[in-house]
Write an enzyme that holds these catalytic residues in place. Structure first.
Site, PDB file in Angstrom:
ATOM      1  N   GLY A  11       0.829  -1.208   0.000  1.00 62.56           N
ATOM      2  CA  GLY A  11       0.000   0.000   0.000  1.00 62.56           C
ATOM      3  C   GLY A  11       0.861   1.255   0.000  1.00 62.56           C
ATOM      4  N   ARG A  72       1.264  -5.069  -5.949  1.00 58.98           N
ATOM      5  CA  ARG A  72       1.268  -6.308  -5.169  1.00 58.98           C
ATOM      6  C   ARG A  72       1.664  -7.401  -6.158  1.00 58.98           C
ATOM      7  NH1 ARG A  72      -2.608  -3.344  -1.925  1.00 58.98           N
ATOM      8  NH2 ARG A  72      -1.606  -3.231   0.101  1.00 58.98           N
ATOM      9  N   CYS A  73       2.448  -8.350  -5.714  1.00 60.47           N
ATOM     10  CA  CYS A  73       2.992  -9.344  -6.647  1.00 60.47           C
ATOM     11  C   CYS A  73       2.993 -10.721  -5.989  1.00 60.47           C
ATOM     12  CB  CYS A  73       4.410  -8.918  -7.044  1.00 60.47           C
ATOM     13  SG  CYS A  73       5.287 -10.128  -8.027  1.00 60.47           S
ATOM     14  N   ASP A 103       4.319  -4.731   6.320  1.00 57.24           N
ATOM     15  CA  ASP A 103       4.871  -6.023   6.764  1.00 57.24           C
ATOM     16  C   ASP A 103       4.951  -7.055   5.641  1.00 57.24           C
ATOM     17  OD1 ASP A 103       2.149  -6.237   6.719  1.00 57.24           O
ATOM     18  OD2 ASP A 103       1.968  -7.214   8.674  1.00 57.24           O
ATOM     19  N   GLY A 104       4.030  -6.996   4.679  1.00 58.63           N
ATOM     20  CA  GLY A 104       4.115  -7.905   3.518  1.00 58.63           C
ATOM     21  C   GLY A 104       5.399  -7.656   2.749  1.00 58.63           C
ATOM     22  N   THR A 125       3.692   2.864   5.802  1.00 57.72           N
ATOM     23  CA  THR A 125       2.273   2.493   5.813  1.00 57.72           C
ATOM     24  C   THR A 125       1.524   3.486   6.694  1.00 57.72           C
ATOM     25  OG1 THR A 125       0.669   0.914   6.716  1.00 57.72           O
ATOM     26  CG2 THR A 125       2.882   0.738   7.566  1.00 57.72           C
ATOM     27  N   ILE A 126       0.327   3.836   6.288  1.00 63.42           N
ATOM     28  CA  ILE A 126      -0.433   4.799   7.104  1.00 63.42           C
ATOM     29  C   ILE A 126      -0.938   4.172   8.409  1.00 63.42           C
ATOM     30  CG2 ILE A 126      -1.140   6.164   5.098  1.00 63.42           C
ATOM     31  CD1 ILE A 126      -4.008   4.996   5.540  1.00 63.42           C
ATOM     32  N   ASP A 127      -0.936   2.837   8.484  1.00 62.76           N
ATOM     33  CA  ASP A 127      -1.574   2.152   9.612  1.00 62.76           C
ATOM     34  C   ASP A 127      -0.783   2.207  10.926  1.00 62.76           C
ATOM     35  OD1 ASP A 127      -3.687   1.460   8.034  1.00 62.76           O
ATOM     36  OD2 ASP A 127      -2.895  -0.519   7.521  1.00 62.76           O
ATOM     37  N   ASP A 129       1.348   0.135  11.936  1.00 61.44           N
ATOM     38  CA  ASP A 129       1.228  -1.209  12.524  1.00 61.44           C
ATOM     39  C   ASP A 129       2.512  -2.026  12.456  1.00 61.44           C
ATOM     40  OD1 ASP A 129       1.252  -1.528   9.822  1.00 61.44           O
ATOM     41  OD2 ASP A 129      -0.466  -2.884   9.716  1.00 61.44           O
ATOM     42  N   ARG A 154     -17.879  17.689  11.769  1.00 62.15           N
ATOM     43  CA  ARG A 154     -18.351  18.217  13.047  1.00 62.15           C
ATOM     44  C   ARG A 154     -19.189  19.489  12.837  1.00 62.15           C
ATOM     45  NH1 ARG A 154     -17.250  17.831  18.389  1.00 62.15           N
ATOM     46  NH2 ARG A 154     -15.593  16.328  18.302  1.00 62.15           N
ATOM     47  N   MET A 169      -9.372   3.907   8.274  1.00 63.74           N
ATOM     48  CA  MET A 169      -8.590   2.711   7.957  1.00 63.74           C
ATOM     49  C   MET A 169      -7.959   2.116   9.217  1.00 63.74           C
ATOM     50  SD  MET A 169      -6.872   3.256   4.259  1.00 63.74           S
ATOM     51  CE  MET A 169      -7.922   3.140   2.791  1.00 63.74           C
ATOM     52  N   GLY A 170      -7.560   0.882   9.132  1.00 67.65           N
ATOM     53  CA  GLY A 170      -6.951   0.174  10.259  1.00 67.65           C
ATOM     54  C   GLY A 170      -7.606  -1.186  10.419  1.00 67.65           C
ATOM     55  N   ARG A 171      -7.063  -2.173   9.695  1.00 71.33           N
ATOM     56  CA  ARG A 171      -7.655  -3.510   9.762  1.00 71.33           C
ATOM     57  C   ARG A 171      -7.299  -4.205  11.065  1.00 71.33           C
ATOM     58  NH1 ARG A 171      -6.311  -4.599   4.257  1.00 71.33           N
ATOM     59  NH2 ARG A 171      -8.070  -3.620   3.269  1.00 71.33           N
TER      60      ARG A 171
HETATM   61  P1  ADP Z   1       2.287  -4.258   2.633  1.00 72.58           P
HETATM   62  O1  ADP Z   1       3.753  -4.258   2.370  1.00 72.58           O
HETATM   63  O2  ADP Z   1       1.693  -2.887   2.541  1.00 72.58           O
HETATM   64  O3  ADP Z   1       1.942  -5.006   3.891  1.00 72.58           O
HETATM   65  P2  ADP Z   1       1.328  -6.565   1.055  1.00 72.58           P
HETATM   66  O4  ADP Z   1       1.049  -7.398   2.253  1.00 72.58           O
HETATM   67  O5  ADP Z   1       0.371  -6.551  -0.059  1.00 72.58           O
HETATM   68  O6  ADP Z   1       1.580  -5.022   1.424  1.00 72.58           O
HETATM   69  O7  ADP Z   1       2.745  -7.034   0.487  1.00 72.58           O
HETATM   70  C1  ADP Z   1       3.342  -6.383  -0.610  1.00 72.58           C
HETATM   71  C2  ADP Z   1       4.080  -7.377  -1.459  1.00 72.58           C
HETATM   72  O8  ADP Z   1       5.147  -7.957  -0.705  1.00 72.58           O
HETATM   73  C3  ADP Z   1       3.272  -8.571  -1.954  1.00 72.58           C
HETATM   74  O9  ADP Z   1       2.464  -8.284  -3.044  1.00 72.58           O
HETATM   75  C4  ADP Z   1       4.386  -9.536  -2.315  1.00 72.58           C
HETATM   76  O10 ADP Z   1       4.959  -9.211  -3.563  1.00 72.58           O
HETATM   77  C5  ADP Z   1       5.416  -9.260  -1.214  1.00 72.58           C
HETATM   78  N1  ADP Z   1       5.245 -10.267  -0.152  1.00 72.58           N
HETATM   79  C6  ADP Z   1       4.260 -10.361   0.766  1.00 72.58           C
HETATM   80  N2  ADP Z   1       4.384 -11.468   1.530  1.00 72.58           N
HETATM   81  C7  ADP Z   1       5.484 -12.120   1.075  1.00 72.58           C
HETATM   82  C8  ADP Z   1       6.151 -13.334   1.417  1.00 72.58           C
HETATM   83  N3  ADP Z   1       5.704 -14.126   2.406  1.00 72.58           N
HETATM   84  N4  ADP Z   1       7.258 -13.676   0.710  1.00 72.58           N
HETATM   85  C9  ADP Z   1       7.718 -12.896  -0.276  1.00 72.58           C
HETATM   86  N5  ADP Z   1       7.124 -11.748  -0.669  1.00 72.58           N
HETATM   87  C10 ADP Z   1       6.040 -11.351  -0.012  1.00 72.58           C
END
Ligand code: ADP
Length: 319
Positions: A11, A72-73, A103-104, A125-127, A129, A154, A169-171
């Site tokens: 994000g 995202r990939c 974290d992804g 990230t804006i969250d 987290d 308001r 936002m904030g899952r």
């Molecule tokens: P964010 O970084 O904002 O948390 P995502 O969770 O969508 O966003 O993760 C972003 C990208 O990071 C994913 O689309 C993927 O390419 C990569 N990613 C996420 N999880 C993994 C993983 N377990 N191993 C390798 N790459 C990952």
């Protein structure tokens, strides 16, 4: 180390551009060549990579979004995808990488480090987290966007004696909701870290009504429940004229705040220093105003905690 790369992933968040600028300029300051990888890990796999100069990152410090774009990939989650990514990095002679994301994205950075490719993670990230930092890049800007929106709501809430439910936002993390609620004097703040009873929310509203309060603001983090559902229940259980606003992606955009620009600049520059020091698999953060770095694996296995004292304070102040 002669050549490093930088990418943004997951994000987007305001301040990512300031972080990219810091990585590029700090790298060039230390006689490194810096390559921008476009579209996150997807662009890495495809080799969508270009050398960035001092001027490439001019006039971006104040812009939201990310000039490197993000994606995202799914393929990068596989060993084959990661191998393709490392192949591209080698092809371009890149020896170290800075990943800006959530974290992804850090999971991807960890995979690269495990496979011998030095990678540093910057929390974008804006969250808010991500453990290991008091603030993530983008949180402050998003918070201010929410405050601006609530201030406007308001005005109309007061004019019409309405109750407003505002979904932010904030899952998994209630930081945006909590800080916004405290900053805007919300009657109730619903965060994923706490359990919430509808009776209590109604009780607080009724208590306000009894002392002549005719309008109320209730903030709901998206991870708790849909704002629409909360609004429906309040409308059903009270006679209050209740409206719901879902702020949505407006929270992601906009010019980064001074705080986010400074944070991003400090974190970006530190990431380059870590690579130059031969470090790998670290995340950079700020704790008690000081720059810190942590093992990326530790960060991914620990949990972000929200300051529950702030939650209690918000309740005390909204009696
Ligand atoms: P964010 O970084 O904002 O948390 P995502 O969770 O969508 O966003 O993760 C972003 C990208 O990071 C994913 O689309 C993927 O390419 C990569 N990613 C996420 N999880 C993994 C993983 N377990 N191993 C390798 N790459 C990952």
């Amino acid at each position: 180390m002669k050549r490093i790369g930088v990418l943004t992933s997951g994000g987007d968040a305001p301040g990512m551009n300031a972080a990219i600028r810091a990585v590029v300029r700090k790298g060039i300051y230390h006689d490194l060549e810096v390559y921008g990888i476009y579209n996150g890990y997807a662009g890495l796999i495809e080799g969508n990579i270009t050398k960035l100069e001092l001027g490439s990152v001019g006039d971006i410090i104040h812009r939201g979004g990310t000039m490197l774009r993000t994606a995202r990939c799914e393929e990068f989650k596989t060993p084959e995808g990661q191998a393709k990514g490392i192949e591209q990095l080698k092809k371009f002679g890149i020896e170290g990488l800075v990943v800006i994301g959530g974290d992804g994205s850090f999971q991807g950075a960890l995979r690269l480090t495990e496979q011998g490719f030095p990678t540093i993670g910057l929390p974008g990230t804006i969250d808010n987290d991500i453990p290991g930092t008091d603030f993530t890049i983008g949180f402050d800007t998003a918070l201010n966007t929410i405050i601006e929106a609530i201030d406007k709501i308001r005005d109309t809430a007061t004019s019409h004696d309405r109750t407003y439910v505002i979904e932010v936002m904030g899952r998994d993390a209630g930081d945006l909701a909590l800080w916004a609620g405290l900053a805007d004097g919300a009657e109730s703040i619903l965060i994923p870290e706490e359990t919430h009873e509808m009776e209590q929310i109604i009780e607080r509203l009724n208590h306000g009504l009894e002392r002549g309060k005719k309008h109320s603001i209730i903030i709901v983090a998206e991870g708790v429940c849909s704002g629409l559902e909360i609004g429906k229940q309040i409308q059903e259980k009270t006679k209050l004229d209740t409206r719901v606003t879902v702020l949505g992606h407006i929270q992601r955009g906009g010019s980064p705040s001074a705080f986010d620009r400074v944070l991003a600049s400090r974190l970006g520059a530190r990431a380059v220093e870590l690579l130059l020091e031969g470090k790998a698999g670290r995340t950079v953060g700020v704790q008690n105003s000081k720059l810190v770095d942590h093992d990326i694996q530790d960060i991914l296995t620990s949990k972000h905690t929200l300051d529950l004292n702030m939650y209690r304070l918000s309740q005390e102040l909204s009696i």
